[in-house]
Design a protein around this motif. Structure first.
Motif, mmCIF file in Angstrom:
data_model
loop_
_atom_site.group_PDB
_atom_site.id
_atom_site.type_symbol
_atom_site.label_atom_id
_atom_site.label_comp_id
_atom_site.label_asym_id
_atom_site.label_seq_id
_atom_site.Cartn_x
_atom_site.Cartn_y
_atom_site.Cartn_z
ATOM 1 N N GLY A 10 -0.622 10.288 1.388
ATOM 2 C CA GLY A 10 0.634 9.601 1.099
ATOM 3 C C GLY A 10 1.818 10.267 1.773
ATOM 4 O O GLY A 10 1.680 11.276 2.462
ATOM 5 N N PHE A 11 2.990 9.657 1.569
ATOM 6 C CA PHE A 11 4.210 10.255 2.104
ATOM 7 C C PHE A 11 5.374 9.944 1.189
ATOM 8 O O PHE A 11 5.890 8.835 1.170
ATOM 9 C CB PHE A 11 4.504 9.754 3.507
ATOM 10 N N GLY A 55 7.139 6.575 0.138
ATOM 11 C CA GLY A 55 7.031 5.483 1.093
ATOM 12 C C GLY A 55 5.964 4.462 0.740
ATOM 13 O O GLY A 55 4.920 4.801 0.179
ATOM 14 N N TYR A 56 6.232 3.217 1.062
ATOM 15 C CA TYR A 56 5.258 2.148 0.874
ATOM 16 C C TYR A 56 5.214 1.269 2.111
ATOM 17 O O TYR A 56 6.216 1.113 2.794
ATOM 18 C CB TYR A 56 5.610 1.298 -0.353
ATOM 19 N N ASP A 57 4.034 0.725 2.367
ATOM 20 C CA ASP A 57 3.855 -0.209 3.466
ATOM 21 C C ASP A 57 3.529 -1.590 2.901
ATOM 22 O O ASP A 57 2.809 -1.697 1.915
ATOM 23 C CB ASP A 57 2.697 0.248 4.365
ATOM 24 N N TYR A 58 4.053 -2.616 3.540
ATOM 25 C CA TYR A 58 3.767 -3.977 3.105
ATOM 26 C C TYR A 58 2.514 -4.479 3.823
ATOM 27 O O TYR A 58 2.472 -4.493 5.048
ATOM 28 C CB TYR A 58 4.962 -4.887 3.381
ATOM 29 N N GLY A 59 1.521 -4.880 3.031
ATOM 30 C CA GLY A 59 0.280 -5.399 3.588
ATOM 31 C C GLY A 59 0.429 -6.850 4.013
ATOM 32 O O GLY A 59 1.525 -7.425 3.969
ATOM 33 N N ASN A 93 3.937 10.165 7.080
ATOM 34 C CA ASN A 93 3.452 11.542 7.004
ATOM 35 C C ASN A 93 3.332 12.103 8.423
ATOM 36 O O ASN A 93 2.708 11.492 9.284
ATOM 37 C CB ASN A 93 2.087 11.543 6.300
ATOM 38 N N ASN A 136 -7.248 -0.119 4.146
ATOM 39 C CA ASN A 136 -6.582 -0.888 3.095
ATOM 40 C C ASN A 136 -6.512 -2.375 3.446
ATOM 41 O O ASN A 136 -6.717 -3.235 2.596
ATOM 42 C CB ASN A 136 -5.161 -0.343 2.850
ATOM 43 N N GLU A 170 13.465 5.148 2.401
ATOM 44 C CA GLU A 170 13.603 4.114 3.436
ATOM 45 C C GLU A 170 13.562 2.772 2.719
ATOM 46 O O GLU A 170 12.644 2.514 1.952
ATOM 47 C CB GLU A 170 12.438 4.227 4.423
ATOM 48 N N GLY A 179 -0.780 -9.882 9.101
ATOM 49 C CA GLY A 179 0.440 -9.130 9.367
ATOM 50 C C GLY A 179 0.514 -7.834 8.592
ATOM 51 O O GLY A 179 -0.297 -7.564 7.694
ATOM 52 N N LEU A 180 1.491 -7.021 8.939
ATOM 53 C CA LEU A 180 1.722 -5.744 8.268
ATOM 54 C C LEU A 180 3.177 -5.363 8.507
ATOM 55 O O LEU A 180 3.772 -5.771 9.500
ATOM 56 C CB LEU A 180 0.794 -4.668 8.842
ATOM 57 N N ASP A 181 3.757 -4.592 7.563
ATOM 58 C CA ASP A 181 5.082 -4.023 7.796
ATOM 59 C C ASP A 181 5.099 -2.623 7.216
ATOM 60 O O ASP A 181 5.389 -2.424 6.050
ATOM 61 C CB ASP A 181 6.165 -4.904 7.168
ATOM 62 N N SER A 182 4.771 -1.662 8.049
ATOM 63 C CA SER A 182 4.668 -0.278 7.580
ATOM 64 C C SER A 182 5.994 0.443 7.784
ATOM 65 O O SER A 182 6.880 -0.028 8.485
ATOM 66 C CB SER A 182 3.540 0.450 8.313
ATOM 67 N N SER A 183 6.117 1.604 7.150
ATOM 68 C CA SER A 183 7.381 2.340 7.162
ATOM 69 C C SER A 183 7.674 2.980 8.513
ATOM 70 O O SER A 183 6.765 3.276 9.284
ATOM 71 C CB SER A 183 7.334 3.461 6.119
ATOM 72 N N PHE A 196 0.847 -1.198 0.000
ATOM 73 C CA PHE A 196 0.000 0.000 0.000
ATOM 74 C C PHE A 196 0.883 1.248 0.000
ATOM 75 O O PHE A 196 1.976 1.231 0.571
ATOM 76 C CB PHE A 196 -0.863 0.063 1.267
ATOM 77 N N PRO A 197 0.386 2.356 -0.574
ATOM 78 C CA PRO A 197 1.118 3.615 -0.401
ATOM 79 C C PRO A 197 1.125 3.981 1.082
ATOM 80 O O PRO A 197 0.113 3.831 1.764
ATOM 81 C CB PRO A 197 0.281 4.626 -1.201
ATOM 82 N N SER A 198 2.261 4.445 1.582
ATOM 83 C CA SER A 198 2.381 4.792 3.000
ATOM 84 C C SER A 198 1.517 6.001 3.340
ATOM 85 O O SER A 198 1.368 6.918 2.533
ATOM 86 C CB SER A 198 3.844 5.101 3.325
ATOM 87 N N SER A 199 0.934 6.010 4.544
ATOM 88 C CA SER A 199 0.150 7.152 5.041
ATOM 89 C C SER A 199 -0.894 7.605 4.031
ATOM 90 O O SER A 199 -1.157 8.792 3.891
ATOM 91 C CB SER A 199 1.068 8.342 5.360
ATOM 92 N N GLU A 200 -1.513 6.666 3.334
ATOM 93 C CA GLU A 200 -2.392 7.026 2.217
ATOM 94 C C GLU A 200 -3.554 7.920 2.628
ATOM 95 O O GLU A 200 -3.930 8.826 1.888
ATOM 96 C CB GLU A 200 -2.916 5.762 1.529
ATOM 97 N N VAL A 208 -3.429 3.693 10.277
ATOM 98 C CA VAL A 208 -3.587 4.396 8.997
ATOM 99 C C VAL A 208 -3.771 3.413 7.837
ATOM 100 O O VAL A 208 -4.251 3.804 6.778
ATOM 101 C CB VAL A 208 -2.420 5.383 8.708
#
Lengths: 447, 447
Positions: free
Chosen positions: A33-34, A37-41, B76, B160, A195, B68-72, A25-29, B156
């Protein structure tokens, strides 16, 4: 099957699938966004963890004489003085607009600011290291950096690792972790971000042996990607000419992958000579030389480094696995125009190994039996239970995320205590007795 | 056996063992260290990874409905406005010396600066969030923060995750990752550091169900530590009185461990009510409410959080496992005054599962056979090969790092193709045919 490698919008399709199916996912969507940055779902973190696990297993468990490490992101800033990151080449040349004070890459624009038309300064060096402050006083003395690479943590721990593990040259130290670079142009999805995560292995050897190991590790790393399903023709080694080598390197090569946007670096292999240990010795005043117990001679070991990007690997494995079938891969697709997505991830990388599906959801005998099987299997394997939608639709949903096997519980199951096991790649279905199901799947995963 | 729990210098012994045997080193040690930073050595990273793996397996694989999740780490900055970290209670009160400008905790000193004797300002709030700058312009607009907790990345991404994974309330999202707090007083080894790692799980449920799940998760988490070898009497739940709860919480409890320095928080469990989702809705303008598909009613789910420290867990498991035996646990210790260390880590946590030892190193038939066995085993299990020193000395070396089994290759092996397998805890030795060795050990590990 549609060939993807010439498909210019393949990248867009991967980004879309990644978001829709919980990979990335896009980070802080929700806040717009930010940056890059991307976040792993939920599925992305499993894929990423599987890649890291395979790398770790290969390096630490299978290879002899390689040990692991997990050093801090924040280190004594003197580390970065010694490494050359604060002074030497680790910087971009930027120009600044005299009017709006925005900065741009110096080699990309001329004369006038592209934002406001103002005139520009001459190019200045802009360091890529991100800084922060540690401790309660916000002064120069407490200025520290977010590491720009994990490997410096390996060099400063060289002696501690050597002594505590009673190692002898040659040996390696491997590490996985986050690093940060204030990139001017983050781009290509998770390919270049500020990052990011690295998998780095530093091989300490006798200076004379370094060129041989440089060749050895290039081959080993090429094999690793291929063993996990990347086709040979999508990988290449690009040797770096002497004049283009970074300041610390004696030999260098990029291991490149044919990404949807073109060839790009997946991993770098360098013969770093004695740059690191000799510089850290000089700056720290500690002797990081190695005393050879057989010859009694002391020397700085040379280092051959393999430096891979975790996020880039995720993107490479996703790109390699993605394919589309027009007109129905599964028999149940009604329209011949419908496009089905198949994510043929390697069995060791697929986030979900088995899906358990009751043929229909409105027969309690079936859903109950399916849930029992799911509860049993999930103690041993990553599983999903799904009862929503037609069975064909559910197969397609699992194909999209790369699930290896679909176990279907049907009316025959209730009589004969066996299930249908569908193979993702061949789509062949076989009936397997429930009592043998776990062993059957385990065997397939190990083959 | 020496009881450790009353041993005031136990902490020192653990720090010493951790460094000597490659578990934990002071960060940047060759440069005089760095604040409270620590690096995990070859055995430490394995122990830490095993703890994380067990937590992940328990949460994601065994429990239903947790993903699970792995966010940055960098997000933001609006995330931290909404969470209250930039404004509300996430700050320490500090006083500053008017003369030397050093800062100190306001409640710890009076009147005069302890460094230079200067007079002090009145206490001011000092925020614990560490900041950095992202992007090429070092302005307020590019000011960002290193996350102070992983959990905000979960909130956040709530929508998603919900949509991509087709989840229904109640469900959980779990995450492991680094966080940073600019602590004034880092202390107690890896117990309180500025850079640390968290394992957090956020359970989204109907408001009415939150108190029940708050009880449920307290029990579940207590069980988890006990299942991995922590004695019940070294764990306790401390309920937080209403007046001491943080601003976001409706109910709270600390899960404490009896560390060598006293009782300390290992994990926090909170019923956070709808604080997070309602605040992020308000600040982002996005509706993070949940539409119940059965009732058609919309509401903000309540969140029950379990927030564990990875580093604190490492310290707890090390403390629990450490014991000393005076006068020789193994028969080969010559002096009765010698102290032997045993690290009885749980079998799933021990960094090395098996050591393979030739009885003596100067018989090539033995070392060759031992190496063959090692090469076979290491494809399946984390192994070590050791031929240096007497066999008793090698047993003790393995006991110190918690290795579960020692496989000894002796002269009988050459005749009968079997080996001695020594159990770390009972010190009993049994002979096992080489062809059955892997299965024998696997079985023991699963029992």
């Amino acid at each position: 099957m549609i060939s993807n490698k010439n498909n210019t919008d393949l990248m867009e399709k991967i980004v879309s699938l990644a978001k829709r199916r919980g990979f990335i996912f896009p980070s802080s969507e929700i806040y717009g966004g930010f940056g890059s940055g991307y976040d792993y779902g939920p599925l992305g973190v499993e894929l990423k963890n599987n890649i890291k696990k395979e790398w770790w297993r290969e390096m630490i468990q299978i290879h002899d004489n390689i040990v692991g490490l997990d050093s801090s992101i924040l280190m004594n800033p003197k580390v970065w003085e010694a490494s050359g990151h604060l002074t030497a080449g680790f910087a971009d040349f930027l120009v600044e607009c005299k009017k709006c004070h925005k900065r741009f890459k110096g080699d990309e624009i001329k004369d006038k600011c592209p934002e406001c038309g103002g005139s520009l300064t001459s190019p200045k060096k802009f360091n890529l290291m991100m800084k922060t402050f540690a401790g309660p006083v916000e002064e120069e003395s407490s200025l520290v950096y977010l590491r720009a690479e994990t490997t410096q943590g390996i060099y400063v721990n060289f002696k501690n690792v050597l002594n505590s593990m009673r190692l002898k040259i040659p040996f390696g130290i491997a590490q996985i972790g986050k690093a940060f670079r204030n990139e001017i142009n983050p781009k290509n999805f998770i390919y270049r971000t500020r990052e990011f995560e690295q998998m780095e292995m530093e091989w300490f050897c006798h200076p004379k042996e370094a060129p041989r190991y440089f060749e050895f590790w290039k081959e080993e790393r090429m094999k690793w990607y291929q063993n996990l399903g990347i086709k040979k023709e999508n990988l290449r080694i690009k040797e770096i000419p002497k004049e283009d080598l970074p300041h610390y390197a004696k030999q260098g090569a990029d291991l490149e992958y044919k990404f949807p946007f073109g060839w790009g670096e997946l991993e770098a292999i360098h013969n770093r000579g004695d740059w690191d240990l000799s510089n850290h010795s000089k700056h720290s005043g500690q002797d990081l030389g190695y005393l050879d117990p057989d010859t009694g001679k002391k020397y700085y070991p040379y280092i051959v480094e393999t430096s891979a990007g975790v996020d880039r690997s995720v993107l490479a494995f996703l790109s390699e696995a993605y394919s589309e079938v027009k007109g129905g891969r599964t028999q149940t697709t009604k329209s011949t125009k419908e496009i089905e997505i198949l994510l043929s991830l390697h069995k060791r990388l697929a986030p979900i190994k088995v899906a358990v599906l009751p043929l229909v959801r409105n027969k309690k005998e079936l859903t109950q039996k399916a849930k029992e099987i799911y509860q049993d299997l999930k103690r041993h394997l990553r599983c999903q239970y799904d009862e929503v939608g037609s069975i064909g639709r559910r197969y397609r949903r699992q194909d999209e995320i790369g699930t290896l096997f679909a176990v279907t519980v049907d009316f025959e199951t209730l009589e004969k205590n066996d299930v249908t096991v569908r193979d993702r790649d061949t789509m062949k279905q076989v009936r397997v007795p429930i009592v043998e199901l776990l062993d059957f799947i385990k065997q397939k995963l190990e083959d």
